[in-house]
Scaffold this motif. Structure first.
Motif, short mmCIF file in Angstrom:
data_model
loop_
_atom_site.label_atom_id
_atom_site.label_comp_id
_atom_site.label_asym_id
_atom_site.label_seq_id
_atom_site.Cartn_x
_atom_site.Cartn_y
_atom_site.Cartn_z
N VAL A 61 47.70 41.24 62.37
CA VAL A 61 47.97 39.83 62.08
C VAL A 61 46.64 39.11 61.85
O VAL A 61 45.66 39.34 62.56
CB VAL A 61 48.75 39.18 63.23
CG1 VAL A 61 48.77 37.67 63.09
CG2 VAL A 61 50.16 39.73 63.27
N ARG A 62 46.64 38.24 60.85
CA ARG A 62 45.43 37.47 60.56
C ARG A 62 45.71 35.98 60.72
O ARG A 62 46.58 35.43 60.03
CB ARG A 62 44.93 37.77 59.16
CG ARG A 62 44.44 39.20 58.98
CD ARG A 62 43.85 39.40 57.61
NE ARG A 62 42.82 38.41 57.35
CZ ARG A 62 42.65 37.83 56.17
NH1 ARG A 62 43.41 38.10 55.18
NH2 ARG A 62 41.69 36.94 56.02
N ASP A 78 49.41 35.37 59.40
CA ASP A 78 49.82 36.19 58.26
C ASP A 78 49.87 37.64 58.68
O ASP A 78 49.15 38.07 59.59
CB ASP A 78 48.81 36.02 57.11
CG ASP A 78 49.08 34.78 56.29
OD1 ASP A 78 50.23 34.58 55.88
OD2 ASP A 78 48.12 34.01 56.08
N THR A 113 54.83 35.46 57.48
CA THR A 113 53.95 34.33 57.77
C THR A 113 54.67 33.32 58.66
O THR A 113 55.83 33.00 58.42
CB THR A 113 53.51 33.63 56.47
OG1 THR A 113 52.81 34.57 55.66
CG2 THR A 113 52.61 32.45 56.76
N VAL B 37 43.75 39.41 68.39
CA VAL B 37 43.13 39.57 67.07
C VAL B 37 41.95 38.63 66.96
O VAL B 37 41.91 37.58 67.61
CB VAL B 37 44.15 39.31 65.94
CG1 VAL B 37 45.29 40.31 66.00
CG2 VAL B 37 44.69 37.90 66.01
N PRO B 38 40.98 38.98 66.14
CA PRO B 38 39.79 38.12 66.02
C PRO B 38 40.14 36.79 65.38
O PRO B 38 41.05 36.69 64.55
CB PRO B 38 38.85 38.92 65.10
CG PRO B 38 39.38 40.32 65.09
CD PRO B 38 40.85 40.21 65.35
N ARG B 200 44.45 31.19 53.94
CA ARG B 200 45.07 29.88 54.12
C ARG B 200 44.16 28.99 54.94
O ARG B 200 43.05 29.34 55.26
CB ARG B 200 46.40 30.03 54.85
CG ARG B 200 47.38 30.89 54.11
CD ARG B 200 48.60 31.14 54.97
NE ARG B 200 49.40 32.21 54.47
CZ ARG B 200 50.34 32.07 53.55
NH1 ARG B 200 50.57 30.88 53.06
NH2 ARG B 200 51.03 33.09 53.14
#
Lengths: 138, 211
Positions: A61-62, A78, A113, B37-38, B200
């Motif tokens: 996941v970002r 995302d 998302t 997560v980073p 985004r």
């Protein structure tokens, strides 16, 4: 003084009897409690373990930010797995020292998302080094 | 005597967990997934304006600037193909900046850069869009600012592009109101360290009279 009638001799015996009584009551109580039907419809209760599964891999996941004057006001995630659709997502924005600077969610995952707009605080983006993501249920 | 009372309390204390345990059990979660997560490696950090005092505060005029700041690891060539990740300012000219009438999400006017190729930026300058926070800059169609320039400068942890308006092709108004700008960077801009897209995110500035 007769043996066994003095206070120094009878007190340990009475304590022992009391302890046995208490322990017995406790065991009975536990047994009654443990075997009581949780819903009133079942007659047995089994014991065991069950593995809680995961809905997918969240390590890909970002996150991205919406900032107002440098402070994070919402976080977009995302890359959520399709297998996590329906799960309730929560996040924590974590500092270098491991402190949670803000938490957000729950938000139900509807696709790859998700935007988390309900943050408990608006930390400076520069202070956040890790985003913790959890997904519960599905 | 105190002893029976103590025994009674002890029994009650032992009964309590039993009662709790025997309460209806509801298992509502079928899965639990966690990950750390980073934080974003690159994001739009700030947007602000500078008035060159040629046309009055509040009105977009030639010489006024819009400063867009990226935080993190920016690959400069993803904004302008001719730019590199080397110290020192890098500039490009001959740009057309567009003030779009009502093109924002809520009908606000928007500033953007035409993506036509210019010398030094073979694929155009990819800066994204700035929502001006008002619909009062232009009300009868968009206005172009030709001959605009952009300059990239670096700091330790960020990079800033200063977009300077060129010559306008039609009149613009002075809204005369304080607004907050919202910058949405071009998604094609990438992280230098791993090539990921900035994807985004937006940056909004403080509420003030802009330009």
């Amino acid at each position: 003084m007769r043996f066994g009638t003095g206070p120094s001799a009878t007190t340990p015996i009475r304590r022992g009897v009391a302890l046995v009584a208490v322990s017995g009551a406790a065991v009975i109580a536990l047994a009654i409690g443990a075997t009581a039907a949780p819903t009133g419809l079942t007659s047995t209760l089994g014991a065991g373990t069950a593995r809680v599964g995961d809905c997918g891999n969240l390590s890909l996941v970002r996150p991205s930010y919406d900032l107002v004057s440098g402070a994070v006001t919402s976080v977009t995630l995302d890359g959520l797995p399709a297998s996590c659709v329906g799960a309730r997502l929560r996040i924590a924005l974590v500092s270098a020292s491991g402190a949670a600077l803000a938490t957000g969610g729950p938000v139900t995952s509807t696709g790859s998302t998700v935007v988390v707009t309900t943050l408990s605080a608006a930390p400076a983006a520069a202070d956040v080094v890790t985003v913790h993501v959890s997904a519960v249920g599905r | 005597m105190r002893r029976p009372a103590a025994i009674g309390l002890g029994v009650a204390a032992l009964l309590l967990p039993s009662a709790v345990w025997s309460a209806p059990i509801g298992l509502t979660s079928s899965s639990l997934t966690v990950a750390a997560v980073p934080a974003p490696s690159l994001y739009a950090a700030a947007v602000r304006t500078i008035d060159d005092r040629g046309g009055g505060r509040g009105k977009i005029d030639q010489g006024d600037s819009t400063l867009l700041t990226y935080a993190g690891s920016l690959r400069a060539s993803s904004i302008c193909s001719g730019w590199t990740n080397t110290p020192g300012p890098q500039s490009v000219g001959g740009l057309t900046v567009r003030l779009l009438d009502g093109a924002g999400a809520t009908g606000n006017d928007v500033v953007t850069v035409d993506l036509a190729p210019v010398p030094g930026c073979g694929s155009g300058l990819r800066l994204g869009r700035v929502d001006t926070g008002t619909a009062l800059h232009v009300t009868a169609g968009g206005v172009d600012f030709t001959g605009s320039t952009a300059t990239l400068t670096w700091s330790t942890t960020s990079a800033t592009v200063a977009l300077v308006f060129g010559t306008r092709t039609a009149p613009v108004a002075n809204p005369g109101v304080a607004t907050s700008l919202t910058w949405t960077p071009e998604a094609a801009v990438t992280v230098d360290t791993n090539g990921f897209s900035i994807a985004r995110g937006t940056a909004a500035g403080p509420t003030a009279v802009q330009w």
